[in-house]
Structures are given as C-alpha cells and as structure tokens.
Design a protein around this motif. Structure first.
Motif, PDB file in Angstrom:
ATOM      1  N   SER A 130       0.804  -1.250  -0.105  1.00 42.90           N
ATOM      2  CA  SER A 130      -0.029  -0.100  -0.040  1.00 42.90           C
ATOM      3  C   SER A 130       0.705   1.176   0.085  1.00 42.90           C
ATOM      4  CB  SER A 130      -1.016  -0.066   1.042  1.00 42.90           C
ATOM      5  OG  SER A 130      -0.163   0.087   2.427  1.00 42.90           O
ATOM      6  N   LEU A 131       1.955   1.172   0.700  1.00 42.42           N
ATOM      7  CA  LEU A 131       3.007   2.487   0.545  1.00 42.42           C
ATOM      8  C   LEU A 131       3.668   2.632  -0.904  1.00 42.42           C
ATOM      9  CD1 LEU A 131       4.652   2.146   4.217  1.00 42.42           C
ATOM     10  CD2 LEU A 131       3.218   3.824   3.394  1.00 42.42           C
ATOM     11  N   VAL A 132       4.031   1.292  -1.184  1.00 47.78           N
ATOM     12  CA  VAL A 132       4.587   1.717  -2.686  1.00 47.78           C
ATOM     13  C   VAL A 132       3.494   2.172  -3.424  1.00 47.78           C
ATOM     14  CG1 VAL A 132       5.496   0.452  -4.662  1.00 47.78           C
ATOM     15  CG2 VAL A 132       6.319  -0.108  -2.487  1.00 47.78           C
ATOM     16  N   ASN A 133       2.343   1.729  -3.471  1.00 49.40           N
ATOM     17  CA  ASN A 133       1.199   2.148  -4.372  1.00 49.40           C
ATOM     18  C   ASN A 133       1.099   3.502  -3.937  1.00 49.40           C
ATOM     19  OD1 ASN A 133      -1.124   1.665  -6.176  1.00 49.40           O
ATOM     20  ND2 ASN A 133      -2.175   2.293  -4.398  1.00 49.40           N
ATOM     21  N   ALA A 134       0.929   4.013  -2.851  1.00 50.74           N
ATOM     22  CA  ALA A 134       0.794   5.572  -2.430  1.00 50.74           C
ATOM     23  C   ALA A 134       1.831   6.392  -3.262  1.00 50.74           C
ATOM     24  CB  ALA A 134       0.650   5.702  -0.905  1.00 50.74           C
ATOM     25  N   GLY A 135       3.090   5.695  -3.230  1.00 54.66           N
ATOM     26  CA  GLY A 135       4.025   6.617  -3.944  1.00 54.66           C
ATOM     27  C   GLY A 135       4.063   6.686  -5.425  1.00 54.66           C
ATOM     28  N   LEU A 136       3.476   5.777  -5.886  1.00 55.67           N
ATOM     29  CA  LEU A 136       3.377   5.661  -7.495  1.00 55.67           C
ATOM     30  C   LEU A 136       1.723   6.750  -7.742  1.00 55.67           C
ATOM     31  CD1 LEU A 136       3.341   1.878  -8.317  1.00 55.67           C
ATOM     32  CD2 LEU A 136       4.990   3.573  -8.999  1.00 55.67           C
ATOM     33  N   GLY A 155       8.040   8.636  -4.236  1.00 55.13           N
ATOM     34  CA  GLY A 155       6.822   9.217  -5.107  1.00 55.13           C
ATOM     35  C   GLY A 155       6.648  10.575  -4.573  1.00 55.13           C
ATOM     36  N   ARG A 156       6.469  11.057  -3.344  1.00 58.29           N
ATOM     37  CA  ARG A 156       6.024  12.316  -2.709  1.00 58.29           C
ATOM     38  C   ARG A 156       6.983  13.386  -2.764  1.00 58.29           C
ATOM     39  NH1 ARG A 156       1.108  14.193  -0.378  1.00 58.29           N
ATOM     40  NH2 ARG A 156       1.745  16.080   0.921  1.00 58.29           N
ATOM     41  N   SER A 157       8.421  12.831  -2.914  1.00 52.02           N
ATOM     42  CA  SER A 157       9.490  14.196  -3.323  1.00 52.02           C
ATOM     43  C   SER A 157       9.305  14.418  -4.665  1.00 52.02           C
ATOM     44  CB  SER A 157      10.784  13.486  -2.756  1.00 52.02           C
ATOM     45  OG  SER A 157      11.216  12.131  -3.526  1.00 52.02           O
ATOM     46  N   TYR A 158       9.078  13.487  -5.554  1.00 53.42           N
ATOM     47  CA  TYR A 158       9.032  13.606  -7.049  1.00 53.42           C
ATOM     48  C   TYR A 158       8.015  14.596  -7.279  1.00 53.42           C
ATOM     49  CZ  TYR A 158       8.070  12.864 -11.840  1.00 53.42           C
ATOM     50  OH  TYR A 158       7.958  12.803 -13.417  1.00 53.42           O
ATOM     51  N   ALA A 159       6.778  14.480  -6.581  1.00 55.49           N
ATOM     52  CA  ALA A 159       5.507  15.307  -6.752  1.00 55.49           C
ATOM     53  C   ALA A 159       5.975  16.542  -6.240  1.00 55.49           C
ATOM     54  CB  ALA A 159       4.471  14.802  -6.145  1.00 55.49           C
ATOM     55  N   THR A 160       6.706  16.720  -4.970  1.00 59.85           N
ATOM     56  CA  THR A 160       7.043  18.109  -4.359  1.00 59.85           C
ATOM     57  C   THR A 160       7.641  19.096  -5.385  1.00 59.85           C
ATOM     58  OG1 THR A 160       6.722  17.052  -2.237  1.00 59.85           O
ATOM     59  CG2 THR A 160       7.991  19.281  -2.513  1.00 59.85           C
ATOM     60  N   ARG A 161       8.742  18.183  -5.802  1.00 55.52           N
ATOM     61  CA  ARG A 161       9.859  18.752  -6.857  1.00 55.52           C
ATOM     62  C   ARG A 161       8.781  19.326  -8.117  1.00 55.52           C
ATOM     63  NH1 ARG A 161      12.878  18.169 -11.391  1.00 55.52           N
ATOM     64  NH2 ARG A 161      14.923  19.468 -11.599  1.00 55.52           N
ATOM     65  N   ARG A 162       7.903  18.607  -8.579  1.00 57.16           N
ATOM     66  CA  ARG A 162       6.987  18.950  -9.739  1.00 57.16           C
ATOM     67  C   ARG A 162       6.297  19.969  -9.217  1.00 57.16           C
ATOM     68  NH1 ARG A 162       3.826  14.078 -11.764  1.00 57.16           N
ATOM     69  NH2 ARG A 162       2.981  14.118  -9.444  1.00 57.16           N
TER      70      ARG A 162
END
Length: 270
Positions: free
Chosen positions: A29-35, A242-249
C-alpha cells in the motif's frame, strides 16, 4: 542459498498470519501510494491540499477539516502512545525490543514536538487524510513492536546490525529535525506564502527532510532485523520517493526561478 544468506541478517518470519498479512499489505500500500504521488494523485495534506481545495469545493464535495496542527496531532498521536505503552507494559523483552520501541517513541515524540513548537501552518487538513495517516502509522508501529516480540523466541541473527542501526537512526532524526527547522524559518507568523527552501541540503534536493526520514526508518530496520520492519521501511522509501518527486514537480510549476539542478530526494541523482 539466497534464503540462508538473508537469514544471516534478519530473523525468520514469525508464524503469525496477522504479521504476514500486514507485511504484504502495508509494504504494497505504501509503494502504491508513492506511485499515486508520481501520477499526480497526491495524499491531500500540506501544500497539495491547499492547492486543490478550491477545486474540491467547486465540485460540490463536502470537506470536513481540521486545522493543520490538529490534523498532524491526530496523525502522529496514536503511534506515539502505542510505542510508549509497549515500553511501559513490556519492560522485559530484551535490549533489541527496547531499542526498537524507544526509537519509535522518539521518532513520534519528535514529530509531535515539531507540530506543537516548530512547524508553521498555512491551512487546514481534511479529516479523512488525518485518519488515513494516523491509522497507517499506528498499525505500522504496532506491527513492528509485535513482530519484534514474536521474534524474541528465535536466536539472534548472525550479523548484528542493531548498533549500526542506532547510529543511522540518530543521523536520520537529527537531520530531519534540522531541515524541518529550516522550513519553519521560511515564514514569519501569519505568513501563508510558500517559498523556495534554502540552507542545509535544500541547495541540492527539495526534500532532504524525507531523505533523513528514510535514514531514520532504515536505522529502525537495522535495530529490528525483522521481515516486517524491512517491509515497512521499503514501503516508506517507495512512498517518500514518490512524494518527493511530486513535491519537486509542484515547486517547478509554482516558481519560475526554481533551480533546475536541485533534485527531488538524492543529491545529484534523483
């Protein structure tokens, strides 16, 4: 051969259907949340909720909100209580159990301290997000502690990582606190505008606090050396990546002068 090598570093999985199920469910579930973060479907708290709030309201959906501070207290409080309770009611479980429970208690105490005295909030938090985060942290802490208890019946792993884990955990928690402190200094009281963070590792990555949080959980995994702790840490790495990728975007979309060479999570790499 691979299994025998692996068992030099970790305890064998305990004969518990609950821990086995939670190992798979929590990690996946955590990996899916990252995706989902990478796909733009971010967990709605902090800047992502503040940005999307008007769109949600325009759709006619009702939002039950907590203040940012209260939302985070709800998110972290139960996991802290679970960790402290395990220390109070299970005092004779051995050094490794005490280290793991203490590390979890320190981790969530630090978070609650930051919520009350460090962080500055620019908005609210939907109650459903607070409940999801709270449930995840509570169950993860509970399962980490319970798995450690069950593994106490097994011989210690041949390779002892608990002392290395203490060092990694301390580096992680200090680094995370320091960068949260830098974030808090971006705004004066009452200021709700977002700014590009500077100082520390913010000059290299936009989420150094996530990088050090990952180190903290790696440290706990080394102290624990259980399959569950390893799975939870792997899932946490997936989610925070995933969260860090979204934050940079998000920063790239909001600030034309955002430095393009500043990575998301790992200096010079990602």
């Amino acid at each position: 051969m691979v299994l025998s090598t692996l068992l030099r570093f970790i305890y064998p999985p305990p004969a518990s259907w609950f821990i086995t199920a939670m190992t798979v469910i929590n990690g996946a579930s955590l990996v899916n949340a990252g995706l989902m973060e990478i796909k733009g479907k971010s967990m709605q708290y902090s800047k992502f909720f503040n940005t999307n709030k008007k769109n949600v309201e325009a759709s006619g959906a009702k939002i039950i909100e907590l203040s940012g501070r209260n939302g985070m207290l709800v998110a972290y409080g139960p996991a802290f209580v679970a960790s402290v309770t395990s220390l109070a009611f299970m005092p004779n479980e051995g050094l490794r159990f005490t280290l793991v429970s203490s590390a979890l208690a320190v981790h969530f105490f630090k978070r609650l301290f930051e919520v009350l005295f460090i962080h500055k909030y620019s908005g609210s938090m939907p109650i459903d997000s607070a409940i999801v985060i709270s449930t995840s942290y509570f169950l993860s802490s509970l399962c980490t502690i319970y798995s450690q208890h069950l593994c106490g019946q097994f011989p210690e792993p041949v390779v002892d990582l608990k002392y290395a884990g203490i060092t990694i955990f301390l580096v992680g928690i200090v680094g995370n606190f320091y960068h949260h402190y830098l974030l808090s200094k971006l705004r004066k009281e009452g200021d709700k505008e977002y700014k590009i963070p500077q100082g520390g590792l913010f000059d290299l990555v936009i989420c150094p606090h996530y990088l050090f949080e990952i180190l903290g959980f790696i440290g706990i995994s080394c102290m624990s050396q259980t399959v569950y702790a390893l799975s939870f840490t792997a899932g946490t790495i997936g989610y925070l990546t995933g969260r860090s990728y979204a934050t940079r975007r998000w920063y790239l979309s909001k600030f034309e002068d955002f430095p393009k060479d500043v990575k998301a999570l790992i200096p010079y790499i990602f």
